[in-house]
Motif scaffolding. Sequence first.
Motif, mmCIF file in Angstrom:
data_model
loop_
_atom_site.group_PDB
_atom_site.id
_atom_site.type_symbol
_atom_site.label_atom_id
_atom_site.label_comp_id
_atom_site.label_asym_id
_atom_site.label_seq_id
_atom_site.Cartn_x
_atom_site.Cartn_y
_atom_site.Cartn_z
ATOM 1 N N VAL A 3 -4.409 4.341 22.268
ATOM 2 C CA VAL A 3 -4.795 3.112 23.088
ATOM 3 C C VAL A 3 -3.623 2.102 22.781
ATOM 4 N N ALA A 4 -3.361 1.465 23.931
ATOM 5 C CA ALA A 4 -2.324 0.159 23.500
ATOM 6 C C ALA A 4 -3.263 -0.986 23.658
ATOM 7 N N LEU A 5 -3.055 -2.061 22.755
ATOM 8 C CA LEU A 5 -4.144 -3.300 22.762
ATOM 9 C C LEU A 5 -3.388 -4.365 22.555
ATOM 10 N N TYR A 6 -3.214 -5.307 23.624
ATOM 11 C CA TYR A 6 -2.569 -6.563 23.695
ATOM 12 C C TYR A 6 -3.657 -7.511 23.135
ATOM 13 N N GLY A 7 -3.114 -8.498 22.543
ATOM 14 C CA GLY A 7 -4.125 -9.536 21.906
ATOM 15 C C GLY A 7 -4.638 -9.210 20.723
ATOM 16 N N ALA A 8 -4.170 -8.337 19.969
ATOM 17 C CA ALA A 8 -5.094 -7.864 18.639
ATOM 18 C C ALA A 8 -5.278 -8.871 17.713
ATOM 19 N N THR A 9 -4.559 -9.957 17.633
ATOM 20 C CA THR A 9 -4.754 -10.925 16.677
ATOM 21 C C THR A 9 -5.774 -12.049 17.197
ATOM 22 N N GLY A 10 -6.177 -11.886 18.486
ATOM 23 C CA GLY A 10 -6.952 -12.996 18.833
ATOM 24 C C GLY A 10 -8.416 -12.717 18.343
ATOM 25 N N LYS A 11 -9.414 -13.815 19.024
ATOM 26 C CA LYS A 11 -10.820 -13.818 18.457
ATOM 27 C C LYS A 11 -11.364 -12.519 19.053
ATOM 28 N N ALA A 12 -11.307 -12.150 20.249
ATOM 29 C CA ALA A 12 -11.920 -10.739 20.878
ATOM 30 C C ALA A 12 -10.799 -9.721 20.397
ATOM 31 N N GLY A 13 -9.764 -9.791 20.328
ATOM 32 C CA GLY A 13 -8.841 -8.752 20.162
ATOM 33 C C GLY A 13 -8.821 -8.093 18.923
ATOM 34 N N SER A 14 -9.240 -8.843 17.598
ATOM 35 C CA SER A 14 -9.306 -8.611 16.514
ATOM 36 C C SER A 14 -10.592 -7.583 16.280
ATOM 37 N N ARG A 15 -11.495 -8.259 16.893
ATOM 38 C CA ARG A 15 -12.988 -7.425 16.847
ATOM 39 C C ARG A 15 -12.669 -5.961 17.408
ATOM 40 N N ILE A 16 -12.177 -5.998 18.793
ATOM 41 C CA ILE A 16 -11.767 -4.728 19.417
ATOM 42 C C ILE A 16 -10.969 -3.961 18.682
ATOM 43 N N LEU A 17 -10.103 -4.395 17.933
ATOM 44 C CA LEU A 17 -9.234 -3.595 17.040
ATOM 45 C C LEU A 17 -9.823 -2.759 15.944
ATOM 46 N N ALA A 18 -10.552 -3.581 15.290
ATOM 47 C CA ALA A 18 -11.687 -3.079 14.072
ATOM 48 C C ALA A 18 -12.423 -1.875 14.650
ATOM 49 N N GLU A 19 -13.143 -2.211 15.904
ATOM 50 C CA GLU A 19 -14.156 -1.344 16.267
ATOM 51 C C GLU A 19 -13.324 -0.180 16.783
ATOM 52 N N LEU A 20 -12.115 -0.107 17.397
ATOM 53 C CA LEU A 20 -11.330 0.956 17.891
ATOM 54 C C LEU A 20 -11.009 1.875 16.453
ATOM 55 N N LEU A 21 -10.558 1.189 15.308
ATOM 56 C CA LEU A 21 -9.888 1.978 14.349
ATOM 57 C C LEU A 21 -11.327 2.704 13.710
ATOM 58 N N SER A 22 -12.497 1.883 13.422
ATOM 59 C CA SER A 22 -13.700 2.360 12.833
ATOM 60 C C SER A 22 -14.171 3.727 13.398
ATOM 61 N N ARG A 23 -13.711 3.849 14.858
ATOM 62 C CA ARG A 23 -14.230 5.093 15.525
ATOM 63 C C ARG A 23 -13.150 6.083 15.486
ATOM 64 N N GLY A 24 -11.942 5.928 14.885
ATOM 65 C CA GLY A 24 -10.904 6.851 14.755
ATOM 66 C C GLY A 24 -10.011 6.863 15.956
ATOM 67 N N HIS A 25 -9.830 5.739 16.602
ATOM 68 C CA HIS A 25 -8.864 5.966 17.923
ATOM 69 C C HIS A 25 -7.502 5.637 17.199
ATOM 70 N N GLN A 26 -6.402 6.310 17.954
ATOM 71 C CA GLN A 26 -5.076 5.911 17.489
ATOM 72 C C GLN A 26 -4.605 4.714 18.219
ATOM 73 N N VAL A 27 -4.324 3.353 17.763
ATOM 74 C CA VAL A 27 -4.290 2.235 18.172
ATOM 75 C C VAL A 27 -2.739 1.746 18.015
ATOM 76 N N THR A 28 -2.225 1.215 19.267
ATOM 77 C CA THR A 28 -0.932 0.597 18.952
ATOM 78 C C THR A 28 -1.161 -0.849 19.590
ATOM 79 N N ALA A 29 -0.998 -1.827 18.460
ATOM 80 C CA ALA A 29 -1.145 -3.220 18.843
ATOM 81 C C ALA A 29 0.258 -3.678 19.085
ATOM 82 N N VAL A 30 0.240 -4.350 20.373
ATOM 83 C CA VAL A 30 1.567 -5.037 20.760
ATOM 84 C C VAL A 30 1.454 -6.490 20.728
ATOM 85 N N VAL A 31 2.187 -6.883 19.772
ATOM 86 C CA VAL A 31 1.872 -8.458 19.340
ATOM 87 C C VAL A 31 3.368 -9.093 19.361
#
Length: 209
Positions: A3-31
């Motif tokens: 998954v590519a995530l944009y806005g990962a340091t924002g209010k919603a994005g940071s929570r989405i990032l944490a949820e993705l990682l907690s479920r084992g997804h491979q995340v690339t945060a583009v910031v």
Amino acid sequence: MKVALYGATGKAGSRILAELLSRGHQVTAVVRTPSKLATQPSLTVVQGDVSSAEAIAAKIKGFDAVIDSFGPPADDTDQVITVTQHFVDAVTQAEVPRLIVVGGAGSLEVAPGVTVISSGHIPAQWLPIAVSHDKALALLKKSDINWTYFSPAGFFEPGERTGKFRLGKDQLIVGSDGASRISLEDYAIALVDELEKPQNERARFTIGY
């Protein structure tokens, strides 16, 4: 899932990032500023922006999905319209199977044919971002990509991760107290649920207590 995530340091994005990682997804945060995020297992942090479709496409090729959690500046909310079009074009160019957009609540209905925006109940300071998000949703609806637009409740703020919420389609979800609310944490749960088990492809859905 990759998954590519944009806005990962924002209010919603940071929570989405944490949820993705907690479920084992491979995340690339583009910031814009990689130093704001610490690299950790399953997370890659890369520098990038949303200045053009080409800039986005170069970062997302080969991913299973892109999550757009871009938040425009308060004094130029129409940036969200331009950026949404960039994402549509980038997903097309890079042939990414899916785009999920963190949206707004203003276009949800409070009565048949009456949206939150048209009801006149949005405070003046929030009207520009609501209208901009409504126009961004219209762009997605006209596109040919596989998009999902996820509208939060009326009040979208930090809170508890309860896992207890209701989902809907185009109508604002209101609680027994008359308020429309969802925590950022519970919103993130529902978004990643949708990513993993699609129920709203080429559609909008919403959430609330």
